[in-house]
Design a protein around this motif. Structure first.
Motif, short mmCIF file in Angstrom:
data_model
loop_
_atom_site.label_atom_id
_atom_site.label_comp_id
_atom_site.label_asym_id
_atom_site.label_seq_id
_atom_site.Cartn_x
_atom_site.Cartn_y
_atom_site.Cartn_z
N ALA A 178 67.15 37.76 10.56
CA ALA A 178 65.96 37.05 11.02
C ALA A 178 65.68 35.86 10.12
O ALA A 178 65.93 35.89 8.91
N LYS A 179 65.12 34.81 10.72
CA LYS A 179 64.72 33.65 9.95
C LYS A 179 63.36 33.88 9.30
O LYS A 179 63.17 33.62 8.11
N ILE A 180 62.39 34.37 10.07
CA ILE A 180 61.03 34.60 9.57
C ILE A 180 60.53 35.97 10.04
O ILE A 180 60.66 36.30 11.22
N VAL A 181 59.98 36.73 9.11
CA VAL A 181 59.30 37.99 9.44
C VAL A 181 57.89 37.88 8.89
O VAL A 181 57.68 37.67 7.69
N ARG A 182 56.91 38.01 9.77
CA ARG A 182 55.51 37.80 9.38
C ARG A 182 54.67 38.97 9.88
O ARG A 182 54.69 39.31 11.06
N SER B 221 69.76 44.23 6.31
CA SER B 221 69.03 43.09 6.87
C SER B 221 69.22 41.84 6.03
O SER B 221 69.36 41.89 4.81
N ASN B 222 69.20 40.69 6.71
CA ASN B 222 69.24 39.38 6.06
C ASN B 222 68.09 38.55 6.61
O ASN B 222 68.08 38.23 7.80
N VAL B 223 67.11 38.25 5.76
CA VAL B 223 65.89 37.56 6.19
C VAL B 223 65.69 36.33 5.30
O VAL B 223 65.76 36.43 4.07
N ASP B 224 65.40 35.21 5.93
CA ASP B 224 65.16 33.99 5.15
C ASP B 224 63.79 34.02 4.48
O ASP B 224 63.67 33.82 3.27
N ILE B 225 62.73 34.29 5.27
CA ILE B 225 61.37 34.25 4.74
C ILE B 225 60.57 35.45 5.25
O ILE B 225 60.58 35.75 6.45
N VAL B 226 59.87 36.12 4.36
CA VAL B 226 58.90 37.17 4.71
C VAL B 226 57.51 36.72 4.30
O VAL B 226 57.30 36.32 3.15
N GLU B 227 56.59 36.75 5.24
CA GLU B 227 55.18 36.46 4.97
C GLU B 227 54.39 37.72 5.30
O GLU B 227 54.46 38.21 6.43
N TYR B 228 53.63 38.24 4.31
CA TYR B 228 52.92 39.49 4.53
C TYR B 228 51.47 39.35 4.07
O TYR B 228 51.14 38.55 3.19
N LYS B 229 50.61 40.18 4.67
CA LYS B 229 49.19 40.13 4.34
C LYS B 229 48.80 41.20 3.33
O LYS B 229 48.10 40.94 2.36
N ASP B 230 49.24 42.46 3.57
CA ASP B 230 48.81 43.57 2.71
C ASP B 230 49.94 44.15 1.86
O ASP B 230 49.79 44.33 0.65
N ASP C 117 67.03 48.05 -1.44
CA ASP C 117 67.99 47.43 -2.36
C ASP C 117 69.17 46.82 -1.62
O ASP C 117 69.82 45.89 -2.12
N ASN C 118 69.47 47.34 -0.44
CA ASN C 118 70.60 46.85 0.34
C ASN C 118 70.18 45.85 1.41
O ASN C 118 70.88 45.67 2.42
N ALA C 119 69.04 45.21 1.20
CA ALA C 119 68.58 44.14 2.09
C ALA C 119 68.53 42.83 1.31
O ALA C 119 68.33 42.82 0.09
N ASN C 120 68.70 41.73 2.03
CA ASN C 120 68.68 40.41 1.40
C ASN C 120 67.52 39.61 1.97
O ASN C 120 67.47 39.32 3.16
N VAL C 121 66.56 39.26 1.10
CA VAL C 121 65.40 38.42 1.48
C VAL C 121 65.39 37.22 0.54
O VAL C 121 65.25 37.36 -0.67
N LYS C 122 65.54 36.04 1.10
CA LYS C 122 65.62 34.83 0.28
C LYS C 122 64.26 34.46 -0.34
O LYS C 122 64.19 34.02 -1.47
N GLU C 123 63.19 34.66 0.44
CA GLU C 123 61.86 34.25 -0.04
C GLU C 123 60.81 35.16 0.56
O GLU C 123 60.89 35.51 1.75
N PHE C 124 59.81 35.56 -0.23
CA PHE C 124 58.70 36.32 0.32
C PHE C 124 57.41 35.86 -0.34
O PHE C 124 57.38 35.49 -1.51
#
Length: 227
Positions: free
Chosen positions: A188-192, A202-211, A217-224
């Motif tokens: 995914a590119k963005i998960v919000r 999973s391979n995610v470019d950006i995660v935006e979260y509220k809470d 450990d076996n997931a790749n998130v470039k930015e959160f």
């Protein structure tokens, strides 16, 4: 729609029929339907092509069905193959076969135990996806979103076959947005969302979260970042 004084459309051989209003449509042979169809129950266990849209209480496809329009129903179940040229609007969608939709899918409940390609938005309050083969959708929006790899014995039995034919158990999506999100084996590119958990594979470019945000450990998130 009142089904009083309406006839059934039965297709058990090979032929064509006109669209229109029917009580039930049951296709077990090979049939082309020219025009829109409105009925109570639409069932296809054979091969059919509808040159128009379908409006029904329930739709069950256990054969092969192509619809050159929209689908509007309370419950859609796909156990075979369904190709929809436009969009799907339903209260509940269940996939145990293969669904391809060229536009958006809107429903209250979306359950997948098969494969799908949705070229638009998948919008549902509750989304539960078990990955059997590669699935693809442009955007996902919902309240509760759960995507995981199915690790039942049946799936494990077919894993090597799927890999041989380059059919990995993976979800490809641009944007995922919801309240409570758990995804694994997803690109995914963005998960919000409000509460976001990124699972293994999973391979995610950006995660935006509220809470809350968690990452395996076996997931790749470039930015959160918290919003």
């Amino acid at each position: 729609m009142s089904s009083e004084n309406l006839n059934d459309l039965i297709g058990s051989g090979v032929g064509d029929s006109a669209g229109g209003k029917y009580r039930n449509v049951i296709i077990s042979g090979v049939m082309g339907v020219k025009g829109d169809v409105e009925c109570t129950d639409f069932k296809c266990s054979g091969v059919s092509k509808v040159d128009g849209s379908i409006k029904a209480e329930s739709i069950l496809v256990s054969g092969v069905n192509n619809v050159n329009g929209d689908i509007k129903c309370k419950e859609l179940s796909v156990e075979g193959s369904l190709n929809v040229a436009h969009g799907v609007n339903a209260e509940k969608v269940q996939i145990y076969g293969v669904l391809k939709v060229n536009d958006d899918v809107n429903s209250e409940i979306f359950v997948s135990r098969g494969g799908f390609t949705i070229n638009g938005l998948l919008n549902a309050e509750n989304i539960d996806i078990r990955l059997f083969v590669k699935c693809k959708v442009r955007e996902i929006g919902g309240q509760s979103i759960n995507v995981c790899k199915d690790n039942t014995n049946n799936i494990k039995f077919f894993e090597k076959i799927l890999e041989t034919f380059s059919m990995p158990q993976k979800l490809i999506v641009d944007t995922v947005e919801g309240d409570d999100i758990y995804i694994e084996y997803t690109n995914a590119k963005i998960v919000r969302g409000k509460n976001v958990k990124i699972g293994p594979g999973s391979n995610v470019d950006i995660v935006e979260y509220k809470d809350k945000f968690e990452k395996d450990d076996n997931a790749n998130v470039k930015e959160f970042k918290k919003i």
